[in-house]
Design an enzyme around this catalytic site. Structure first.
Site, mmCIF file in Angstrom:
data_model
loop_
_atom_site.group_PDB
_atom_site.id
_atom_site.type_symbol
_atom_site.label_atom_id
_atom_site.label_comp_id
_atom_site.label_asym_id
_atom_site.label_seq_id
_atom_site.Cartn_x
_atom_site.Cartn_y
_atom_site.Cartn_z
ATOM 1 N N PHE A 1 3.100 -1.641 13.552
ATOM 2 C CA PHE A 1 3.708 -2.928 13.219
ATOM 3 C C PHE A 1 4.834 -2.698 12.224
ATOM 4 O O PHE A 1 4.693 -1.905 11.297
ATOM 5 C CB PHE A 1 2.652 -3.851 12.590
ATOM 6 N N GLU B 1 -4.643 5.537 8.597
ATOM 7 C CA GLU B 1 -3.937 4.259 8.648
ATOM 8 C C GLU B 1 -3.182 4.081 7.337
ATOM 9 O O GLU B 1 -3.768 4.196 6.264
ATOM 10 C CB GLU B 1 -4.936 3.126 8.866
ATOM 11 N N ALA C 1 7.150 -9.810 -11.747
ATOM 12 C CA ALA C 1 7.238 -8.629 -10.890
ATOM 13 C C ALA C 1 7.851 -8.997 -9.549
ATOM 14 O O ALA C 1 7.883 -10.164 -9.162
ATOM 15 C CB ALA C 1 5.842 -8.051 -10.669
ATOM 16 N N GLU D 1 13.706 -9.473 -11.761
ATOM 17 C CA GLU D 1 12.535 -10.338 -11.606
ATOM 18 C C GLU D 1 12.209 -11.096 -12.887
ATOM 19 O O GLU D 1 11.823 -12.260 -12.841
ATOM 20 C CB GLU D 1 11.337 -9.528 -11.143
ATOM 21 N N PRO E 1 -4.111 3.778 -3.344
ATOM 22 C CA PRO E 1 -3.798 5.107 -2.802
ATOM 23 C C PRO E 1 -4.570 5.488 -1.543
ATOM 24 O O PRO E 1 -4.197 6.434 -0.869
ATOM 25 C CB PRO E 1 -4.142 6.054 -3.954
ATOM 26 N N GLU F 1 14.117 -18.694 -2.873
ATOM 27 C CA GLU F 1 13.866 -20.017 -2.289
ATOM 28 C C GLU F 1 12.431 -20.221 -1.812
ATOM 29 O O GLU F 1 11.967 -21.353 -1.738
ATOM 30 C CB GLU F 1 14.855 -20.308 -1.159
ATOM 31 N N GLU G 1 9.824 -18.936 -3.444
ATOM 32 C CA GLU G 1 9.014 -18.536 -4.601
ATOM 33 C C GLU G 1 8.846 -19.723 -5.550
ATOM 34 O O GLU G 1 9.829 -20.322 -5.991
ATOM 35 C CB GLU G 1 9.722 -17.379 -5.315
#
Length: 179
Positions: A14, A37, A74, A90, A112, A136, A138
């Site tokens: 994906f 994965e 953040a 930020e 991790p 916009e 947020e």
């Protein structure tokens, strides 16, 4: 003994706006095949700002958890953007505060076991007022809390965000060592 695993083939499952998910073919240190994965993430940066014994936190809804959280400001790194620039951007976007300087505290690996995300934690200083201008999509509030109240919020489970806990504990430890 080597602990390194070798990638045989990366298989993208994906590709989204923020993350890419892979299911790779790999080889374990003993030579046996395995699959891994991985969630690829561009990483993020954050800024701890403490003024007169009060820490600046933002409150926002986190869709993945289905709840509103208190965190230090953040955001995600943009392509080619240095982490320090992300942290400063930020801080201003979400709270209206502009740092003159940022000190790198830590680079952490939040998950991790399955992601390559890195979060860069900075401490802001020489901060002046600027203008709040969130993205916009947020919606955030910000507030100052005494460092003691923030510590109580951590103990009570009201702050669960790892980067925020690490930053506040860093501050508490550095203040105790300064005495």
């Amino acid at each position: 003994m080597t602990l390194e695993e070798k990638t045989v083939r990366e298989n993208v499952v994906f590709r989204g706006k923020i993350i890419t998910v892979r299911r790779d073919d790999a080889v374990l240190p003993d030579g046996k095949p395995c699959s891994r994965e991985i969630v690829e993430h561009p990483g993020g940066a954050c800024a701890l700002y403490v003024r007169e014994g009060k820490v600046l936190l933002v409150r926002q809804f986190r869709y993945a958890y289905g709840e509103t959280t208190w965190e230090i400001p953040a955001g995600k790194l943009n392509p080619g953007e240095p982490p320090e620039q992300t942290a400063a951007r930020e801080l201003e976007e979400e709270t209206g505060w502009v740092p003159a300087a940022l000190k790198h505290l830590y680079t952490i690996y939040p998950t991790p076991g399955y992601s390559n995300e890195k979060i860069y934690i900075y401490e802001a200083s020489g901060v002046r007022e600027g203008h709040v201008h969130p993205d916009e999509d947020e919606f955030v509030d910000s507030a100052f809390f005494s460092v003691e109240e923030a510590a109580r919020m951590i103990r009570a489970g009201k702050i669960r965000d790892a980067k925020t806990i690490i930053a506040i504990q860093y501050y508490l430890l550095s203040e105790k060592n300064a005495v």
